[in-house]
Motif scaffolding. Structure first.
Motif, PDB file in Angstrom:
ATOM      1  N   ALA A   1      -1.247 -12.277  -2.115  1.00 48.73           N
ATOM      2  CA  ALA A   1      -1.811 -11.934  -1.062  1.00 48.73           C
ATOM      3  C   ALA A   1      -0.902 -11.983   0.273  1.00 48.73           C
ATOM      4  CB  ALA A   1      -2.901 -13.321  -0.570  1.00 48.73           C
ATOM      5  N   GLY A   2       0.181 -12.418   0.262  1.00 48.58           N
ATOM      6  CA  GLY A   2       1.322 -12.336   1.172  1.00 48.58           C
ATOM      7  C   GLY A   2       1.777 -11.089   1.053  1.00 48.58           C
ATOM      8  N   GLU A   3       2.274 -10.695  -0.152  1.00 46.94           N
ATOM      9  CA  GLU A   3       2.767  -9.297  -0.224  1.00 46.94           C
ATOM     10  C   GLU A   3       1.851  -8.202   0.289  1.00 46.94           C
ATOM     11  OE1 GLU A   3       4.677  -6.659  -3.955  1.00 46.94           O
ATOM     12  OE2 GLU A   3       4.099  -8.911  -4.321  1.00 46.94           O
TER      13      GLU A   3
ATOM     14  N   LYS B   1       3.502  -3.575   7.156  1.00 49.03           N
ATOM     15  CA  LYS B   1       4.661  -2.499   7.330  1.00 49.03           C
ATOM     16  C   LYS B   1       4.320  -1.183   7.176  1.00 49.03           C
ATOM     17  CE  LYS B   1       6.992  -1.990   3.411  1.00 49.03           C
ATOM     18  NZ  LYS B   1       7.620  -1.902   2.049  1.00 49.03           N
TER      19      LYS B   1
ATOM     20  N   THR C   1      -1.334 -16.778  -3.712  1.00 52.01           N
ATOM     21  CA  THR C   1      -0.837 -16.708  -2.371  1.00 52.01           C
ATOM     22  C   THR C   1       0.345 -15.844  -2.335  1.00 52.01           C
ATOM     23  OG1 THR C   1      -1.240 -19.046  -2.164  1.00 52.01           O
ATOM     24  CG2 THR C   1       0.101 -18.209  -0.599  1.00 52.01           C
ATOM     25  N   ALA C   2       1.033 -15.506  -3.346  1.00 50.60           N
ATOM     26  CA  ALA C   2       2.344 -14.561  -3.464  1.00 50.60           C
ATOM     27  C   ALA C   2       1.698 -13.079  -3.169  1.00 50.60           C
ATOM     28  CB  ALA C   2       2.973 -14.937  -4.796  1.00 50.60           C
TER      29      ALA C   2
ATOM     30  N   ASP D   1      -0.419 -20.485  -6.502  1.00 46.03           N
ATOM     31  CA  ASP D   1       0.777 -20.031  -5.958  1.00 46.03           C
ATOM     32  C   ASP D   1       0.854 -18.347  -6.248  1.00 46.03           C
ATOM     33  OD1 ASP D   1       1.503 -22.370  -4.766  1.00 46.03           O
ATOM     34  OD2 ASP D   1       2.494 -23.032  -6.887  1.00 46.03           O
ATOM     35  N   ASP D   2       0.200 -17.952  -7.090  1.00 47.61           N
ATOM     36  CA  ASP D   2       0.302 -16.688  -7.777  1.00 47.61           C
ATOM     37  C   ASP D   2      -0.570 -15.794  -6.432  1.00 47.61           C
ATOM     38  OD1 ASP D   2       2.156 -17.030  -9.560  1.00 47.61           O
ATOM     39  OD2 ASP D   2       0.621 -17.354 -11.229  1.00 47.61           O
TER      40      ASP D   2
ATOM     41  N   LEU E   1      -0.600  -8.417   2.695  1.00 45.71           N
ATOM     42  CA  LEU E   1      -0.335  -8.407   4.168  1.00 45.71           C
ATOM     43  C   LEU E   1       0.831  -7.755   4.816  1.00 45.71           C
ATOM     44  CD1 LEU E   1      -2.181 -11.913   4.582  1.00 45.71           C
ATOM     45  CD2 LEU E   1      -2.847  -9.781   4.948  1.00 45.71           C
ATOM     46  N   TYR E   2       1.798  -8.193   3.882  1.00 46.34           N
ATOM     47  CA  TYR E   2       3.118  -7.756   4.315  1.00 46.34           C
ATOM     48  C   TYR E   2       3.274  -6.055   4.358  1.00 46.34           C
ATOM     49  CZ  TYR E   2       8.103  -6.589   4.809  1.00 46.34           C
ATOM     50  OH  TYR E   2       9.499  -5.870   4.900  1.00 46.34           O
TER      51      TYR E   2
END
Length: 89
Positions: free
Chosen positions: A10-12, A19, A7-8, A4-5, A14-15
């Motif tokens: 990696a998601g941040e 941006k 993924t969080a 989960d960490d 990519l965002y």
């Protein structure tokens, strides 16, 4: 560090990439669209006509928005390095 960490983070990341890149890509898209409309109206079919205006537009966008882009990336990297001890567990 759990999945989960990872993924969080990696998601941040990519965002942040989206941006940061979006304004420059939008400038390039708008310039390409304007040049394409100009080519259609004037019947000029030169494929390399959009290259120079797009490069100039992208460079100007980076000059204007570069400080904001670097701040976002720097803050993300500082946060990653600050929390490094959490990630290696």
């Amino acid at each position: 560090m759990s999945i989960d960490d990872v993924t969080a983070v990696a998601g941040e990341a990519l965002y942040l990439i989206i941006k940061t890149a979006a304004p420059v890509l939008l400038v390039s898209l708008v310039i390409g669209l304007v040049i394409s409309i100009f080519q259609t109206v004037t019947s000029i079919q030169e494929q390399t006509l959009t290259f120079v205006p797009k490069i100039i537009g992208v460079f100007l966008a980076i000059i204007v928005l570069g400080h904001w882009m670097m701040n976002g990336m720097t803050e993300f990297m500082i946060r990653l390095w600050t929390d490094f001890s959490i990630y290696i567990r």
